[in-house]
Design an enzyme around this catalytic site. Structure first.
Site, PDB file in Angstrom:
ATOM      1  CD  GLU A  98      39.286  47.876  37.593  1.00 49.85           C
ATOM      2  OE1 GLU A  98      38.170  48.179  37.133  1.00 49.85           O
ATOM      3  OE2 GLU A  98      39.874  46.821  37.297  1.00 49.85           O
TER       4      GLU A  98
ATOM      5  CG  HIS B 227      40.989  37.134  28.345  1.00 48.43           C
ATOM      6  ND1 HIS B 227      39.631  37.343  28.343  1.00 48.43           N
ATOM      7  CD2 HIS B 227      41.470  37.866  29.382  1.00 48.43           C
ATOM      8  CE1 HIS B 227      39.315  38.177  29.325  1.00 48.43           C
ATOM      9  NE2 HIS B 227      40.408  38.507  29.966  1.00 48.43           N
TER      10      HIS B 227
ATOM     11  CD  GLU C 210      36.891  38.183  33.686  1.00 46.52           C
ATOM     12  OE1 GLU C 210      37.536  39.151  33.281  1.00 46.52           O
ATOM     13  OE2 GLU C 210      36.747  37.921  34.906  1.00 46.52           O
TER      14      GLU C 210
ATOM     15  CD  GLU D 299      39.363  42.783  36.456  1.00 44.63           C
ATOM     16  OE1 GLU D 299      39.588  41.620  36.107  1.00 44.63           O
ATOM     17  OE2 GLU D 299      39.371  43.738  35.663  1.00 44.63           O
TER      18      GLU D 299
ATOM     19  CD  GLU E 146      39.184  48.063  32.481  1.00 44.42           C
ATOM     20  OE1 GLU E 146      39.111  47.085  31.728  1.00 44.42           O
ATOM     21  OE2 GLU E 146      39.118  47.958  33.717  1.00 44.42           O
TER      22      GLU E 146
HETATM   23  C1  NOJ Z   1      38.283  43.824  32.857  1.00 43.63           C
HETATM   24  C2  NOJ Z   1      39.687  43.903  32.358  1.00 43.63           C
HETATM   25  O1  NOJ Z   1      40.381  44.943  32.977  1.00 43.63           O
HETATM   26  C3  NOJ Z   1      39.637  44.094  30.872  1.00 43.63           C
HETATM   27  O2  NOJ Z   1      40.932  44.280  30.356  1.00 43.63           O
HETATM   28  C4  NOJ Z   1      38.947  42.917  30.239  1.00 43.63           C
HETATM   29  O3  NOJ Z   1      38.792  43.169  28.861  1.00 43.63           O
HETATM   30  C5  NOJ Z   1      37.552  42.687  30.846  1.00 43.63           C
HETATM   31  N1  NOJ Z   1      37.623  42.689  32.266  1.00 43.63           N
HETATM   32  C6  NOJ Z   1      36.954  41.374  30.395  1.00 43.63           C
HETATM   33  O4  NOJ Z   1      37.643  40.313  30.964  1.00 43.63           O
HETATM   34 CA    CA Z   2      39.662  46.033  35.080  1.00 46.72          CA
END
Ligand code: NOJ
Ligand code: CA
Length: 684
Positions: A183, A388, A390, A459, A483
């Site tokens: 990024e 989602h 993560e 990521e 973002e």
């Molecule tokens: C990074 C991601 O690119 C983003 O879209 C997400 O909201 C955050 N991580 C949290 O998972």
């Molecule tokens: Ca990201």
């Protein structure tokens, strides 16, 4: 006396085969050209090493570049080689994509397979297969099963790419201790000064006659390839593989094939996209019924967290509540948007969620979020809930839960996941891009396919064309997205950013950039307008619309808060714009300056045009010759309004309509940092 009994002959030929028979077709130099004859690859033995070179129209693009491997505990496979056999074939087939930038893809190439063996014992053998297309070259190594090469550990892939020209490259680095998950902002410099860079690496020769993109395809069980630069020593880029914690790059056992190394070639930057070389080098889909895999637009409980008005964690600002999610579902349903993403719904976000990676549950919701109820509500409204996940790099934690989590989602009718890997190292210090993670991602893709789940990976590892074999692997991040305009220390992405992305990152595949921020000044979010040096989108509003056409993604977000779209006439473009394309034409473009793309919607006569510029205002005259002759259309134009400027006045949008046909021209005026979005639909 020597007698040629059949048994003896058989024994003799077996012995020779083990050493590599010198057949009639063996020679020191092998050539193969593209179907149009323009691209030619020469494979030869030079001083005992295997090298290849690439010419286009008789001019060198890559000078002789060496091939081979270094192993742990075994001599390198690099020197003392001879060519023992070659075989050729030609292929021409057109296949269709379930979704994509284009509906049909022609795979037309000539292939040569060159078998190579060490001259001295143990005489290890390998094959390098080259496929030469009109749009470039792919090659890969195959290590057959053999006594001298069974289980192995690659410490380095010795593939080189020696540029003939000190071409200009657009790059992001790959040698920082933290790679920020790709990024970063792009830089540009001559190849000779590159240090270490990520692929796809786009280059333009100094005379502007050739564009070259180095990347890879079919990354299944290997490490991701970076390119180590010549650092002013030469113009040779070297394959550099992302390592395990112990430094080993790839572990395997013969028979084994590597990913394809790809060299895309074009005369103009505008011919680089859509890039289909890598897709042609991936195996066809293994998913028989792809009818459940559907591109869509979506909104999400997301931007609020990034601008600080909501939280992922529990508490008074928790975004993922049942009531808030229903509000988003209502908004999506009312505006014909297919999905709603909800981040922060599951337990694990409290405290430092990056440190607490193993605390994430992928099945347990926070008490104020009723997963079954929102799933039911979404279903009743005809909207898909995007779950989602993560992981923050807690790979084992995720893999442990994957079956039960995916089974739960499946039972609730949820068929899309946005995943995340916010981390630089995984497991016991393995690279985020190494074989460890390539294997992980493959397991997720396969498991998701098994449960009928589409994927949008943040990521990620760079796209190597996985979507051809697994069309449920739809979109990913893998570049600096919107973002950063919410919180980046540098104040947001510069106006040229997306004009570089289009010719670099976007050549490997779709990106979930998340366009569509209308409240560019972020005043509604924070209660006050942000200053220009604070993070905020550095585009005009019309450019945010144009990004829907320019930056391709089958899962395309309307990223802003729903309230920021209310009473905004420009939102109509986001409602209308397609997410699946029959045809893509790049009308104009210069890397880092501007790009104009026209795409025809799949199964529809409508076209969409997206035009974006960097910090400079520009005008263009676009002939609409791609429209069907004789047919009458209406162009619905969303242009930068009077006085629009990304820095001082980003919001004005001028919306107009005019009749057009294939003989019309459109005059596009783009503001500094601006853009234009156009829908061309048949006249009623
Ligand atoms: C990074 C991601 O690119 C983003 O879209 C997400 O909201 C955050 N991580 C949290 O998972
Ligand atoms: Ca990201």
């Amino acid at each position: 006396m020597w007698t040629h009994s059949p048994a003896r002959l058989l024994a003799l030929s077996v012995t020779i085969a083990a050493l590599g028979p010198v057949t009639a077709s063996a020679q020191d130099r092998v050539r193969v050209t593209s179907p149009d004859g323009r691209n030619q690859v020469t494979i030869e033995i030079r001083d005992g090493a295997l090298a290849y070179s690439v010419d286009r129209d008789g001019r060198a693009v890559l000078l002789p570049s060496r091939l081979g491997f270094a192993f742990q505990g075994a001599p390198p496979l690099h020197d003392g080689l001879r060519i023992v056999d070659t075989s050729r074939s030609t292929f021409d087939e057109t296949w269709t994509q379930p979704w994509g930038e284009v509906a049909r893809v022609r795979d037309h190439h000539n292939e040569v397979r060159v078998s190579v063996a060490e001259v001295a014992a143990p005489g290890r053998r390998f094959v390098v297969a080259f496929r030469v297309f009109n749009d470039g070259v792919g090659f890969r190594y195959e290590l057959p099963e053999q006594p001298g090469l069974g289980e192995f550990a690659i410490t380095d892939e010795l593939t080189e790419f020696t540029l003939e020209d000190d071409a200009r490259a657009w790059w992001i680095p790959s040698n920082r201790p933290r790679l920020d998950r790709s990024e970063m902002l792009f830089s540009s410099s001559p190849v000779s000064v590159l240090d270490s860079v990520q692929t796809p690496l786009t280059m333009e020769t100094r005379d502007g006659r050739t564009f070259i993109v180095i990347h890879e395809a079919t990354l299944v069980d290997y490490a991701r390839m970076f390119l180590a630069g010549p650092r002013m020593q030469s113009r040779t880029l070297r394959a550099a593989l992302a390592p395990y914690a112990d430094g080993i790059k790839v572990r395997g056992r013969t028979p084994f094939v590597t990913p394809w190394r790809t060299i895309q070639l074009a005369d103009r930057a505008t011919d680089l996209a859509p890039s289909l070389l890598g897709l042609n080098l991936n195996p066809p889909s293994v998913i028989q019924n792809t009818s459940w895999i559907k591109p869509m637009k979506y909104v999400g409980i997301w931007w609020g967290m990034h601008i600080g008005t909501m939280t992922w964690s529990s508490g008074p600002k928790h975004g993922a509540t049942t009531a808030n999610t229903k509000r988003y579902i209502d908004f999506a349903a009312a505006n014909g948007l297919g999905g709603v993403l909800v981040e922060g719904w599951n337990v694990g976000w409290d405290g430092d969620w990056i440190q607490n990676r193993n605390a994430f549950s992928f099945t347990t919701a926070y008490p104020d979020y009723d997963l079954a109820e929102v799933a039911r509500y979404a279903h009743a409204k005809g909207v898909k809930l995007i779950v989602h996940n993560e992981t923050s790099g807690g790979i084992e934690n995720y893999e442990r839960q994957m079956d039960s989590a995916f089974a739960l989602y499946h039972s609730l009718g949820l068929d899309a996941i946005k995943s995340g890997y916010v981390t630089d190292f995984v497991g016991e210090g393995h690279s985020h891009y190494g074989q460890y993670m390539v294997r992980h991602h493959r397991r997720v893709i396969e498991k998701a396919a098994q449960y009928g789940i589409m994927l949008d990976v943040h990521e990620p590892i760079h796209d190597a064309g996985e979507r051809r074999t697994y069309p449920n692997m739809m979109s990913r991040e893998g570049a600096r997205g919107q973002e950063y305009n919410a919180w980046s220390a540098e104040g947001g992405n510069p106006p040229e950013h997306e004009t570089i992305l289009f010719f670099t990152r976007m050549l490997d595949g779709p990106m979930d950039f998340t366009p569509g921020i209308f409240d560019i000044l972020i005043e509604r979010g924070t209660g006050r307008p942000r200053r220009p040096d604070e993070p905020r989108p550095r585009t005009t509003l019309a450019k945010q619309l144009a990004l829907y056409v320019v930056l391709y993604s089958p899962l395309q977000m309307a990223a802003d808060l729903p309230e920021n779209y209310e009473h905004q006439p420009a939102f109509q473009f986001i409602r209308d714009v397609a997410v699946d394309w029959d045809t893509t034409r790049v009308i104009a473009g210069k890397i880092g300056d501007y790009v104009i793309v026209a795409r025809r919607e799949k199964n529809s006569p409508s076209w969409y045009i997206g035009a974006i510029t960097d910090e400079e205002g520009r005008t263009f005259d676009i002939p609409l010759t791609f429209l069907t002759p004789g047919r009458k259309y209406v162009a619905e134009i969303y242009a930068d309004g009077p006085g629009a400027n990304w820095l001082t006045n980003p919001l004005p949008v001028a919306i107009s309509q005019r009749p057009v046909d294939a003989t019309s021209h459109l005059h596009l005026v783009l503001a500094p940092g601006g853009g234009q979005a156009i829908r061309i639909r048949p006249a009623r």
